[in-house]
Write a protein that holds these residues in place. Structure first.
Motif, short mmCIF file in Angstrom:
data_model
loop_
_atom_site.label_atom_id
_atom_site.label_comp_id
_atom_site.label_asym_id
_atom_site.label_seq_id
_atom_site.Cartn_x
_atom_site.Cartn_y
_atom_site.Cartn_z
N VAL A 187 -1.51 -2.49 7.15
CA VAL A 187 -0.86 -1.76 6.07
C VAL A 187 0.39 -2.53 5.67
CG1 VAL A 187 0.44 0.33 5.50
CG2 VAL A 187 -1.70 0.51 6.79
N ARG A 188 0.57 -2.70 4.38
CA ARG A 188 1.79 -3.35 3.88
C ARG A 188 2.66 -2.29 3.22
NH1 ARG A 188 0.22 -9.24 1.25
NH2 ARG A 188 0.15 -10.36 3.24
N ALA A 189 3.89 -2.20 3.67
CA ALA A 189 4.79 -1.15 3.18
C ALA A 189 6.09 -1.77 2.68
CB ALA A 189 5.08 -0.14 4.28
N MET A 190 6.55 -1.30 1.54
CA MET A 190 7.85 -1.69 1.01
C MET A 190 8.89 -0.69 1.51
SD MET A 190 9.13 -1.87 -2.99
CE MET A 190 8.28 -3.41 -3.38
N VAL A 191 9.97 -1.19 2.10
CA VAL A 191 11.06 -0.33 2.57
C VAL A 191 12.17 -0.36 1.52
CG1 VAL A 191 12.71 0.14 4.42
CG2 VAL A 191 10.47 -0.85 4.96
N GLU A 231 -6.85 6.68 3.47
CA GLU A 231 -7.91 6.42 2.48
C GLU A 231 -8.05 4.93 2.20
OE1 GLU A 231 -7.42 8.72 -1.03
OE2 GLU A 231 -7.36 10.65 0.04
N LYS A 232 -6.92 4.24 2.10
CA LYS A 232 -6.96 2.79 1.84
C LYS A 232 -7.61 2.06 3.02
CE LYS A 232 -6.02 -1.16 -0.12
NZ LYS A 232 -4.71 -1.64 -0.52
N GLY A 262 17.89 -10.92 -0.57
CA GLY A 262 16.68 -11.71 -0.49
C GLY A 262 15.47 -10.88 -0.10
N LYS A 263 14.31 -11.56 0.05
CA LYS A 263 13.05 -10.88 0.35
C LYS A 263 12.61 -11.26 1.75
CE LYS A 263 9.23 -12.04 -1.92
NZ LYS A 263 8.18 -12.04 -2.94
N GLN A 264 12.26 -10.27 2.56
CA GLN A 264 11.82 -10.54 3.91
C GLN A 264 10.57 -9.73 4.23
OE1 GLN A 264 14.95 -10.78 7.07
NE2 GLN A 264 16.20 -9.69 5.58
N TRP A 265 9.51 -10.41 4.68
CA TRP A 265 8.34 -9.73 5.23
C TRP A 265 8.50 -9.70 6.73
CZ3 TRP A 265 4.59 -6.98 3.00
CH2 TRP A 265 4.32 -7.18 1.64
N ILE A 266 8.25 -8.56 7.33
CA ILE A 266 8.35 -8.43 8.78
C ILE A 266 7.02 -7.89 9.29
CG2 ILE A 266 9.53 -7.32 10.71
CD1 ILE A 266 11.37 -7.30 7.51
N ARG A 267 6.35 -8.68 10.11
CA ARG A 267 5.09 -8.21 10.73
C ARG A 267 5.44 -7.49 12.02
NH1 ARG A 267 -0.47 -9.65 10.04
NH2 ARG A 267 -1.70 -8.93 11.81
N LEU A 268 5.25 -6.19 12.04
CA LEU A 268 5.63 -5.39 13.20
C LEU A 268 4.59 -5.49 14.31
CD1 LEU A 268 7.00 -2.14 11.55
CD2 LEU A 268 8.23 -4.18 12.24
N ASN A 269 3.33 -5.40 13.91
CA ASN A 269 2.21 -5.47 14.85
C ASN A 269 0.96 -5.73 14.02
OD1 ASN A 269 1.36 -2.85 13.81
ND2 ASN A 269 2.96 -1.96 15.12
N LYS A 270 -0.20 -5.62 14.62
CA LYS A 270 -1.43 -5.92 13.89
C LYS A 270 -1.73 -4.87 12.82
CE LYS A 270 -4.51 -3.58 17.16
NZ LYS A 270 -5.68 -3.74 18.04
N ASN A 271 -1.02 -3.72 12.88
CA ASN A 271 -1.32 -2.63 11.95
C ASN A 271 -0.37 -2.51 10.76
OD1 ASN A 271 -3.53 -1.62 13.51
ND2 ASN A 271 -2.04 -0.72 14.94
N VAL A 272 0.85 -3.03 10.88
CA VAL A 272 1.86 -2.78 9.84
C VAL A 272 2.69 -4.03 9.55
CG1 VAL A 272 3.86 -1.39 9.16
CG2 VAL A 272 2.07 -0.36 10.59
N ASP A 312 0.82 -1.21 0.00
CA ASP A 312 0.00 0.00 0.00
C ASP A 312 0.85 1.26 0.00
OD1 ASP A 312 -2.35 -1.69 0.55
OD2 ASP A 312 -1.48 -1.88 2.56
N LEU A 313 2.08 1.14 0.47
CA LEU A 313 2.92 2.30 0.76
C LEU A 313 4.37 1.98 0.45
CD1 LEU A 313 3.29 5.10 2.34
CD2 LEU A 313 3.62 3.69 4.39
N VAL A 314 5.09 2.95 -0.11
CA VAL A 314 6.54 2.83 -0.29
C VAL A 314 7.21 3.76 0.71
CG1 VAL A 314 8.50 3.16 -1.84
CG2 VAL A 314 6.35 2.22 -2.73
N ILE A 315 8.00 3.16 1.58
CA ILE A 315 8.81 3.93 2.54
C ILE A 315 10.23 3.96 1.99
CG2 ILE A 315 9.73 4.05 4.89
CD1 ILE A 315 7.30 2.44 5.81
N GLU A 316 10.69 5.16 1.64
CA GLU A 316 12.05 5.29 1.11
C GLU A 316 12.93 6.00 2.14
OE1 GLU A 316 14.66 7.20 -2.56
OE2 GLU A 316 12.56 7.76 -2.32
N LEU A 317 14.04 5.38 2.46
CA LEU A 317 15.03 6.05 3.30
C LEU A 317 16.02 6.77 2.42
CD1 LEU A 317 14.02 3.59 5.23
CD2 LEU A 317 16.07 4.19 6.54
N VAL A 318 16.30 8.02 2.76
CA VAL A 318 17.38 8.77 2.13
C VAL A 318 18.30 9.25 3.24
CG1 VAL A 318 15.96 9.49 0.17
CG2 VAL A 318 16.16 11.00 2.17
#
Length: 285
Positions: free
Chosen positions: A121-125, A106-107, A157-167, A25-31
């Motif tokens: 919410v699913r976010a790509m870091v 909105e989502k 590699g690819k890693q999904w991390i469930r932080l809590n019930k929201n993210v 749903d969201l792209v989190i980009e670190l700069v």
């Protein structure tokens, strides 16, 4: 000197991100807050163009606070969310959590209307190598759930991390882009360590850093290394070598050691809070 580094695994990582973007749903980009232009991969704009965007100005504690504020306003003007961050410090993670919920409001509302109440919410870091993605995820989660390192290219590699019930977060490997159109970008990435030092001429890189510092923060080097503010960039390393006792056998000044010291002290923040890049009309364009 050409500043460029694009290992083959980055092509594969980019393709994987293009496939995975439909899952989030969201792209989190670190700069890196010291060089937000150079540490932003333009490929992420294309990959995440249909998604909500959150930019984390990592290492903001090492950056000039007035410029941190200017960058937050810049991203807001582009329709993005932005948060200043020190990824090593959990104190800022509550703000990140709140902004994630705001960015996906909105989502989440659409899901509620459809009766979907518990989908996180699913976010790509995403971000370039060595910008702090894994450190951020570990701090956000409160545990070591990804491998971290202080060299570019540790996360694979690819890693999904469930932080809590929201993210839920999808970690991605750090990727650069195949060709820097402006070599200043490569130079600034070299300053912060996102291109491996072994691939570069550190002495030349340090001279360029001195030029930037004398131009933008002229008092910093004078205060740190007891040198004249009117010193020529090529003389600076003699002052540093004398001030820090960087000597070769026989007592000759070791300019290479002084150059390495300068780079390390810039990267660690010992020179003070410094931002090399500032938003401008050209940046926004």
């Amino acid at each position: 000197m050409q500043y460029q580094w694009y290992p083959g695994h980055m092509t594969k990582a980019k393709r994987q991100m293009q496939e995975d973007i439909k899952l989030v749903d969201l792209v989190i980009e670190l700069v890196d807050a010291r060089v937000p232009v150079s540490s932003h991969n333009p490929d992420i704009d294309e990959i995440g163009k249909s998604k909500s965007r959150l930019v984390l100005l990592n290492k903001a504690d090492l950056a000039d606070e007035s410029k941190n504020q200017a960058w937050c306003e810049y991203y807001k003007s582009r329709g993005m969310y932005a948060v200043r961050l020190d990824a090593r410090n959990r104190a800022g993670m509550k703000e990140v959590q709140n902004v994630i919920q705001e960015a996906c409001k909105e989502k989440l509302e659409r899901n509620r209307r459809r009766g979907i109440l518990n989908r996180p919410v699913r976010a790509m870091v995403a971000g370039i190598p060595n910008v702090g993605k894994s450190t951020f995820i570990n701090s956000f989660a409160g545990k070591a759930c990804t491998k971290t390192g202080n060299k570019p290219g540790v996360t694979k590699g690819k890693q999904w991390i469930r932080l809590n019930k929201n993210v839920e977060l999808l970690d991605t490997p750090g990727i650069l882009w195949p060709k820097f159109e402006d070599q200043t970008i490569g130079l600034h990435l070299a300053f912060i360590g996102s291109i491996k030092d072994e691939l570069l001429n550190r002495d030349e890189m340090a001279v360029e850093l001195v030029k930037e510092l004398l131009s933008q923060y002229p008092g910093v080097l004078a205060a740190r290394y007891d040198l004249l503010e009117s010193a020529d960039p090529t003389e600076v390393f003699s002052y540093i070598a004398k001030n820090r006792n960087c000597l070769k056998k026989g007592g000759e000044l070791d300019h290479a050691k002084a150059a390495a010291l300068l780079l390390e002290e810039f990267r660690s923040g010992r020179l003070g809070r410094i931002t090399i890049e500032t938003p401008s009309l050209e940046t926004i364009g």
